[in-house]
Design an enzyme around this catalytic site. Structure first.
Site, PDB file in Angstrom:
ATOM      1  N   LYS A  56      -6.798 -42.808 -47.722  1.00  0.00           N
ATOM      2  CA  LYS A  56      -6.952 -44.171 -47.195  1.00  0.00           C
ATOM      3  C   LYS A  56      -5.585 -44.802 -46.921  1.00  0.00           C
ATOM      4  CE  LYS A  56      -9.151 -45.649 -50.894  1.00  0.00           C
ATOM      5  NZ  LYS A  56      -9.234 -44.418 -51.688  1.00  0.00           N
TER       6      LYS A  56
ATOM      7  N   ARG B 182     -15.161 -52.598 -52.645  1.00  0.00           N
ATOM      8  CA  ARG B 182     -15.588 -51.512 -53.529  1.00  0.00           C
ATOM      9  C   ARG B 182     -16.852 -51.816 -54.289  1.00  0.00           C
ATOM     10  NH1 ARG B 182      -9.775 -49.593 -54.272  1.00  0.00           N
ATOM     11  NH2 ARG B 182      -9.917 -47.690 -55.413  1.00  0.00           N
TER      12      ARG B 182
ATOM     13  N   ARG C 210     -11.221 -42.519 -62.632  1.00  0.00           N
ATOM     14  CA  ARG C 210     -11.232 -43.175 -61.316  1.00  0.00           C
ATOM     15  C   ARG C 210     -12.332 -42.595 -60.437  1.00  0.00           C
ATOM     16  NH1 ARG C 210      -5.432 -42.046 -59.477  1.00  0.00           N
ATOM     17  NH2 ARG C 210      -6.128 -42.917 -57.503  1.00  0.00           N
TER      18      ARG C 210
ATOM     19  N   ARG D 239       2.467 -42.394 -59.585  1.00  0.00           N
ATOM     20  CA  ARG D 239       1.696 -43.531 -60.079  1.00  0.00           C
ATOM     21  C   ARG D 239       1.165 -43.209 -61.472  1.00  0.00           C
ATOM     22  NH1 ARG D 239      -2.457 -45.210 -55.366  1.00  0.00           N
ATOM     23  NH2 ARG D 239      -3.874 -45.301 -57.128  1.00  0.00           N
TER      24      ARG D 239
ATOM     25  N   ARG E 295       0.564 -36.368 -55.830  1.00  0.00           N
ATOM     26  CA  ARG E 295       1.104 -37.469 -55.016  1.00  0.00           C
ATOM     27  C   ARG E 295       2.386 -38.039 -55.614  1.00  0.00           C
ATOM     28  NH1 ARG E 295      -2.862 -42.124 -53.671  1.00  0.00           N
ATOM     29  NH2 ARG E 295      -3.120 -42.028 -55.921  1.00  0.00           N
TER      30      ARG E 295
HETATM   31  P1  AP5 Z   1      -3.443 -41.382 -50.237  1.00  0.00           P
HETATM   32  O1  AP5 Z   1      -3.316 -41.741 -48.799  1.00  0.00           O
HETATM   33  O2  AP5 Z   1      -2.478 -41.966 -51.184  1.00  0.00           O
HETATM   34  O3  AP5 Z   1      -4.961 -41.572 -50.728  1.00  0.00           O
HETATM   35  P2  AP5 Z   1      -5.806 -42.879 -51.081  1.00  0.00           P
HETATM   36  O4  AP5 Z   1      -7.170 -42.683 -50.540  1.00  0.00           O
HETATM   37  O5  AP5 Z   1      -5.060 -44.102 -50.691  1.00  0.00           O
HETATM   38  O6  AP5 Z   1      -5.880 -42.704 -52.653  1.00  0.00           O
HETATM   39  P3  AP5 Z   1      -5.662 -43.775 -53.815  1.00  0.00           P
HETATM   40  O7  AP5 Z   1      -5.455 -42.994 -55.067  1.00  0.00           O
HETATM   41  O8  AP5 Z   1      -4.609 -44.770 -53.457  1.00  0.00           O
HETATM   42  O9  AP5 Z   1      -7.054 -44.450 -53.860  1.00  0.00           O
HETATM   43  P4  AP5 Z   1      -7.654 -45.252 -55.023  1.00  0.00           P
HETATM   44  O10 AP5 Z   1      -8.816 -45.869 -54.390  1.00  0.00           O
HETATM   45  O11 AP5 Z   1      -7.931 -44.486 -56.249  1.00  0.00           O
HETATM   46  O12 AP5 Z   1      -6.441 -46.184 -55.498  1.00  0.00           O
HETATM   47  P5  AP5 Z   1      -6.062 -47.700 -55.183  1.00  0.00           P
HETATM   48  O13 AP5 Z   1      -4.605 -47.810 -55.166  1.00  0.00           O
HETATM   49  O14 AP5 Z   1      -6.829 -48.189 -54.007  1.00  0.00           O
HETATM   50  O15 AP5 Z   1      -3.368 -39.760 -50.303  1.00  0.00           O
HETATM   51  C1  AP5 Z   1      -3.522 -39.076 -51.546  1.00  0.00           C
HETATM   52  C2  AP5 Z   1      -2.652 -37.809 -51.547  1.00  0.00           C
HETATM   53  O16 AP5 Z   1      -3.137 -36.902 -50.557  1.00  0.00           O
HETATM   54  C3  AP5 Z   1      -1.187 -38.073 -51.193  1.00  0.00           C
HETATM   55  O17 AP5 Z   1      -0.386 -37.222 -51.958  1.00  0.00           O
HETATM   56  C4  AP5 Z   1      -1.085 -37.715 -49.693  1.00  0.00           C
HETATM   57  O18 AP5 Z   1       0.204 -37.248 -49.342  1.00  0.00           O
HETATM   58  C5  AP5 Z   1      -2.128 -36.608 -49.595  1.00  0.00           C
HETATM   59  N1  AP5 Z   1      -2.781 -36.561 -48.285  1.00  0.00           N
HETATM   60  C6  AP5 Z   1      -3.267 -37.609 -47.573  1.00  0.00           C
HETATM   61  N2  AP5 Z   1      -3.841 -37.192 -46.424  1.00  0.00           N
HETATM   62  C7  AP5 Z   1      -3.707 -35.835 -46.416  1.00  0.00           C
HETATM   63  C8  AP5 Z   1      -4.111 -34.810 -45.490  1.00  0.00           C
HETATM   64  N3  AP5 Z   1      -4.762 -35.098 -44.350  1.00  0.00           N
HETATM   65  N4  AP5 Z   1      -3.805 -33.531 -45.807  1.00  0.00           N
HETATM   66  C9  AP5 Z   1      -3.144 -33.222 -46.958  1.00  0.00           C
HETATM   67  N5  AP5 Z   1      -2.752 -34.144 -47.863  1.00  0.00           N
HETATM   68  C10 AP5 Z   1      -3.036 -35.435 -47.595  1.00  0.00           C
HETATM   69  O19 AP5 Z   1      -6.630 -48.431 -56.470  1.00  0.00           O
HETATM   70  C11 AP5 Z   1      -6.033 -48.217 -57.728  1.00  0.00           C
HETATM   71  C12 AP5 Z   1      -6.696 -49.084 -58.778  1.00  0.00           C
HETATM   72  O20 AP5 Z   1      -6.569 -50.481 -58.442  1.00  0.00           O
HETATM   73  C13 AP5 Z   1      -8.205 -48.884 -58.968  1.00  0.00           C
HETATM   74  O21 AP5 Z   1      -8.457 -47.801 -59.855  1.00  0.00           O
HETATM   75  C14 AP5 Z   1      -8.608 -50.236 -59.554  1.00  0.00           C
HETATM   76  O22 AP5 Z   1      -8.226 -50.325 -60.902  1.00  0.00           O
HETATM   77  C15 AP5 Z   1      -7.765 -51.218 -58.756  1.00  0.00           C
HETATM   78  N6  AP5 Z   1      -8.398 -51.671 -57.492  1.00  0.00           N
HETATM   79  C16 AP5 Z   1      -7.916 -51.498 -56.233  1.00  0.00           C
HETATM   80  N7  AP5 Z   1      -8.732 -52.046 -55.321  1.00  0.00           N
HETATM   81  C17 AP5 Z   1      -9.769 -52.593 -56.028  1.00  0.00           C
HETATM   82  C18 AP5 Z   1     -10.953 -53.279 -55.643  1.00  0.00           C
HETATM   83  N8  AP5 Z   1     -11.247 -53.523 -54.340  1.00  0.00           N
HETATM   84  N9  AP5 Z   1     -11.802 -53.672 -56.617  1.00  0.00           N
HETATM   85  C19 AP5 Z   1     -11.524 -53.455 -57.927  1.00  0.00           C
HETATM   86  N10 AP5 Z   1     -10.427 -52.793 -58.360  1.00  0.00           N
HETATM   87  C20 AP5 Z   1      -9.544 -52.365 -57.411  1.00  0.00           C
HETATM   88 MG    MG Z   2      -4.118 -45.681 -51.732  1.00  0.00          MG
END
Ligand code: AP5
Ligand code: MG
Length: 216
Positions: A15, A90, A172, A161, A128
């Protein structure tokens, strides 16, 4: 009509990677609730400590906090022509917030779900690394930087992270299955969800998404 492009999908599907590219291409701001909350977690206040604890445990932060985060950020002047949401909504309550916001702002919502097989996610998450200055996203197995531990774009050090440790990743993924997957299903049933195969090279996934949202 200007757009709100919403990036949905399990932890690690890409994402953030795709939201950054879309934001750059469209000249939209990227609103990553995970990044905003990680920033807020640095504050030594009851709210900062609460967010930090929830993120560290892989649990969702409350809808009340998210309401305040989204309403504040999405009402900034740079969001006027559109924005990319990364990691929001979410929960059902967050969907309602988004629908109301889009109506008030007179914007149309484009919902993208990036799909990656479950067995790839652990490698993506534990491998990552993020640039500590610009936030660029790497992966030591799949998208390594040219020089180990250093950002290709600005030379700043990379960091892992705290919620990308193997022991938190399970929680998660569980929170996603429990709270967010049903919400995404709701959109699928309404016929509004655009599903994209995320198990392809980054630029291929990007071209597909860009074509399917029909530009900015
Ligand atoms: P990346 O692009 O970083 O993936 P992502 O989908 O953004 O993954 P996240 O871990 O950031 O998602 P998340 O939902 O768990 O975390 P968030 O920060 O939103 O890519 C991942 C890896 O794959 C990287 O190494 C990249 O290089 C690689 N990659 C990407 N594309 C690729 C491809 N095509 N081929 C090969 N490799 C590839 O949330 C974190 C925390 O915040 C949550 O747990 C929660 O506590 C809180 N939070 C955030 N938003 C909310 C909400 N709306 N409501 C409640 N709590 C929330
Ligand atoms: Mg992310």
């Amino acid at each position: 009509m200007s757009k709100i492009i919403v990036m949905m999908g399990a932890p690690g599907v890409g994402k953030g990677t795709q939201a950054r590219l879309l934001a750059e291409k469209c000249g939209y701001p990227q609103i990553s609730t995970g990044d905003i909350l990680r920033e807020m977690a640095h504050a030594d206040t009851p709210l900062g400590r609460e967010i930090k604890a929830r993120q560290a445990a892989g649990q969702l932060v409350s809808d009340e906090v998210l309401a305040s985060v989204i309403l504040t950020r999405a009402s900034q002047p740079d969001c006027k022509n559109g924005y990319v949401l990364d990691g929001f909504p979410r929960t059902l309550a967050q969907i309602r917030m988004l629908e109301k916001l889009a109506e008030q702002q007179d914007k149309e919502i484009r919902l993208i779900k990036v799909v990656v097989p479950c067995e790839s996610l652990m490698k993506r998450l534990t491998g990552r690394r993020n640039c500590t200055r610009c936030g660029e996203i790497y992966n030591i197995y799949l998208r390594p930087p040219k020089r180990e531990g250093v950002c290709d774009l600005d030379g700043a050090p990379l960091a892992q992270r705290s919620d990308d440790k193997a022991e938190t990743v399970g929680a998660r993924l569980e929170a996603y299955e429990r709270s967010t997957a049903p919400v995404i299903d709701y959109y699928r049933q309404s016929g509004r969800l655009i599903e994209v195969n995320g198990e392809r090279p980054v630029d291929e996934v990007f071209r597909d998404i860009y074509a399917k949202v029909e530009g900015c």
